[in-house]
Scaffold this motif. Structure first.
Motif, short mmCIF file in Angstrom:
data_model
loop_
_atom_site.label_atom_id
_atom_site.label_comp_id
_atom_site.label_asym_id
_atom_site.label_seq_id
_atom_site.Cartn_x
_atom_site.Cartn_y
_atom_site.Cartn_z
N ASN A 155 0.94 -1.27 -0.15
CA ASN A 155 0.00 -0.04 -0.05
C ASN A 155 1.03 1.31 0.16
O ASN A 155 0.56 2.12 -0.56
CB ASN A 155 -1.07 0.12 1.24
CG ASN A 155 -2.27 -0.92 0.86
OD1 ASN A 155 -2.78 -0.89 -0.09
ND2 ASN A 155 -2.52 -2.05 1.87
N TRP A 162 1.08 1.58 -3.72
CA TRP A 162 -0.04 2.49 -4.17
C TRP A 162 0.41 3.80 -3.94
O TRP A 162 0.22 4.55 -5.01
CB TRP A 162 -1.31 2.14 -3.52
CG TRP A 162 -2.37 3.25 -3.20
CD1 TRP A 162 -2.77 3.59 -2.10
CD2 TRP A 162 -3.08 3.70 -4.42
NE1 TRP A 162 -3.82 4.46 -2.22
CE2 TRP A 162 -3.70 4.63 -3.64
CE3 TRP A 162 -3.04 3.78 -5.59
CZ2 TRP A 162 -4.57 5.62 -4.23
CZ3 TRP A 162 -3.96 4.67 -6.56
CH2 TRP A 162 -4.46 5.40 -5.62
N ALA A 163 0.61 4.06 -2.77
CA ALA A 163 0.69 5.65 -2.57
C ALA A 163 1.76 6.35 -3.07
O ALA A 163 1.87 7.38 -4.01
CB ALA A 163 0.83 5.84 -1.06
#
Length: 136
Positions: free
Chosen positions: A53, A57-58
């Motif tokens: 994540n 993702w970030a």
């Protein structure tokens, strides 16, 4: 891709779009992993979930946005290095971390190398930002 932002035409960097698409794939993997951990009530892979994540993702989404807004930074050699170092290291890192967390200690050297490669990718991103984004 052409878009209009506040009345101005703006060309989005294909590199930025690629980063954003990869980020969304990591988001899906992170969410599915989180759901699986919650459903099984086994949170052993919590660190993998966090890496997917945050780095997948970030961080990739932020890079995609930066490269979309500043296409000249996206076309630099540093951006190319950032892309390949990150996208080669992150899958290896998540798989080797998963193996370590389930007891396969022999994978520690692979994990260490993938962490170093991922860090080098982030250093390329940082250098790219500092060298290619100027005031004015």
């Amino acid at each position: 891709m052409q878009t209009t932002l506040q009345g101005r035409e703006h060309s989005l960097s294909p590199v930025g779009i690629l980063w954003l698409k990869l980020a969304v794939l990591y988001l899906i993997v992170g969410v599915v992993l989180g759901i699986a951990m919650g459903a099984s009530e086994d949170f052993t892979l919590r660190p993998v979930h966090a890496h997917v994540n945050l780095l997948g993702w970030a961080t990739m989404a932020v890079a995609g946005l930066v490269y979309s807004v500043f296409p000249w930074a996206a076309s630099s050699r540093l951006a190319t290095l950032h892309f390949w170092l990150t996208n080669l290291a992150l899958p290896v890192m998540t798989i080797s971390l998963t193996l370590l967390l389930v007891g396969k200690r022999a994978v520690i050297p692979v994990l260490a190398v993938s962490e170093i490669v991922a860090t080098l990718g982030l250093v390329c991103f940082a250098l790219n930002i500092f060298l290619n984004l100027k005031k004015g």
